[in-house]
Design a protein around this motif. Structure first.
Motif, PDB file in Angstrom:
ATOM      1  N   VAL A   1       3.290  -0.595  -6.482  1.00 39.02           N
ATOM      2  CA  VAL A   1       3.377  -1.901  -7.211  1.00 39.02           C
ATOM      3  C   VAL A   1       2.375  -1.951  -8.360  1.00 39.02           C
ATOM      4  O   VAL A   1       1.255  -1.489  -8.450  1.00 39.02           O
ATOM      5  N   ASP A   2       3.016  -2.063  -9.580  1.00 39.04           N
ATOM      6  CA  ASP A   2       2.290  -2.088 -10.775  1.00 39.04           C
ATOM      7  C   ASP A   2       1.932  -3.497 -11.271  1.00 39.04           C
ATOM      8  O   ASP A   2       2.885  -4.376 -11.163  1.00 39.04           O
ATOM      9  N   LEU A   3       1.049  -3.629 -12.027  1.00 35.71           N
ATOM     10  CA  LEU A   3       0.622  -4.857 -12.386  1.00 35.71           C
ATOM     11  C   LEU A   3       0.394  -4.754 -14.023  1.00 35.71           C
ATOM     12  O   LEU A   3      -0.150  -3.997 -14.469  1.00 35.71           O
ATOM     13  N   VAL A   4       1.207  -5.806 -14.892  1.00 34.08           N
ATOM     14  CA  VAL A   4       1.141  -5.711 -16.367  1.00 34.08           C
ATOM     15  C   VAL A   4       0.715  -7.168 -16.685  1.00 34.08           C
ATOM     16  O   VAL A   4       1.570  -7.969 -16.339  1.00 34.08           O
ATOM     17  N   THR A   5      -0.282  -7.259 -17.753  1.00 31.41           N
ATOM     18  CA  THR A   5      -0.311  -8.702 -17.927  1.00 31.41           C
ATOM     19  C   THR A   5       0.228  -8.791 -19.369  1.00 31.41           C
ATOM     20  O   THR A   5       0.572  -7.772 -20.154  1.00 31.41           O
ATOM     21  N   THR A   6       0.773  -9.914 -19.883  1.00 34.69           N
ATOM     22  CA  THR A   6       1.192 -10.001 -21.212  1.00 34.69           C
ATOM     23  C   THR A   6       0.248  -9.900 -22.148  1.00 34.69           C
ATOM     24  O   THR A   6       0.750 -10.129 -23.487  1.00 34.69           O
ATOM     25  N   ASP A   7      -0.993 -10.040 -21.968  1.00 38.51           N
ATOM     26  CA  ASP A   7      -2.024 -10.130 -23.080  1.00 38.51           C
ATOM     27  C   ASP A   7      -1.727  -8.814 -24.011  1.00 38.51           C
ATOM     28  O   ASP A   7      -2.177  -8.859 -25.062  1.00 38.51           O
TER      29      ASP A   7
END
Length: 317
Positions: free
Chosen positions: A120-126
């Motif tokens: 599971v990868d996590l990316v923020t729109t920041d």
């Protein structure tokens, strides 16, 4: 809520206890120490919260991931083509300071520790905000976090590449300390089983006053499941001020911090500055762009004043 409203609601509504009962036998795989590292500033998520709210959510998401995978495989059988690994994409939306980042990290940790051993990868729109120099050139520096402050086409291209199964896709890195994109730094996403995308406006729908500049594809088009973290505005405003006060005596004191100037404020001065920022920027963004997307989510987590989730709404199939 009237009986008529309940009857025609697109959601199934659960009290905290009703939702907790849906955990079934999903094991608790997080320790107290691990949970502590996942929490944001001035947030305290208890192990009870994980057990009653996040374990049922993890169970539901695992079921969805399995079914979507089966659907992709069935489609490829029908088309007589070889199946390419396509990530299941989860979008998590909500206001500044509502705790969506903590929610994203807990969901990531629980899915990774599930029996399916998901990557599971996590990316923020920041990371897809325009650099400060561009925001300054366009006169929208104080609109950071509003839809126009994002390089939306780059974000859509990123999601398109991920969803098409490209072996390696990169995303820009954002630093909250320097309040800007970090040059020459990238996050690599290499065909995970699940991608979580967390951000303020990820559920935004097409504008009714669309212009030629609006893309024909929207961020939410790529989601297999979406979550909105909700709370009363006065609670969120209070959490925002609490966080601002904590940062005033911690991160803001670092000379390289963009908000270093706020480190010399008294507590009362910081109170006034935080409320001013909320009213002019974060509150306005919440009213205009974020809250109107709440009912586009597949699942809504409603928090009480102490940050604990009090009720859950799940969209009907």
């Amino acid at each position: 809520m009237t009986s008529a409203t309940k009857k025609f609601s697109p959601y199934l509504h659960f009290t905290r206890d009703e939702w907790a009962a849906l955990r079934n036998s999903t094991p608790l795989t997080l320790s107290e120490a691990e949970l502590g590292k996942l929490q944001g500033i001035n947030e305290h998520v208890s192990m009870i919260e994980v057990t009653q709210i996040y374990l049922p959510l993890a169970r539901l998401l695992n079921l969805y991931v399995d079914e979507v995978k089966n659907l992709y495989e069935a489609t490829h059988v029908f088309l007589n083509t070889s199946a390419r690994k396509v990530p299941f994409i989860i979008g998590i939306a909500g206001s500044v300071a509502v705790g969506k980042s903590t929610t994203a990290r807990i969901v990531q940790a629980l899915l990774e520790r599930s029996s399916d051993n998901l990557r599971v990868d996590l990316v923020t729109t920041d990371g897809f905000l325009y650099p400060n120099r561009i925001l300054l050139e366009r006169g929208i520096m104080e609109r950071k976090g509003f839809p126009e402050s994002y390089h939306i086409n780059a974000l859509i291209q990123f999601l398109s590449d991920v969803k098409s199964g490209k072996p390696k896709v990169t995303a820009p890195v954002y630093s909250h300390l320097v309040y800007d994109i970090v040059p020459d730094q990238k996050i690599e996403v290499c065909q995970p089983d699940v991608l979580i995308l967390e951000g303020l406006n990820v559920l935004q729908s097409p504008s009714h006053s669309s212009s030629k500049r609006h893309p024909q594809v929207f961020v939410s088009d790529f989601f297999d499941f979406s979550i909105y973290v909700d709370a009363k505005e006065d609670h969120v405003r209070h959490w925002y001020e609490e966080r601002f006060q904590t940062l005033r005596v911690t991160a803001f004191r670092q000379p390289e911090a963009y908000f270093y100037r706020y480190s010399t404020l008294t507590k009362e001065e910081a109170h006034q500055v935080a409320l001013d920022i909320w009213d002019r920027i974060n509150g306005e963004n919440l009213h205009e762009n974020i809250a109107p997307t709440r009912n586009r989510a597949d699942l809504i987590l409603r928090k009480g004043r102490d940050h604990s989730v009090q009720s859950v709404s799940l969209r009907k199939l």
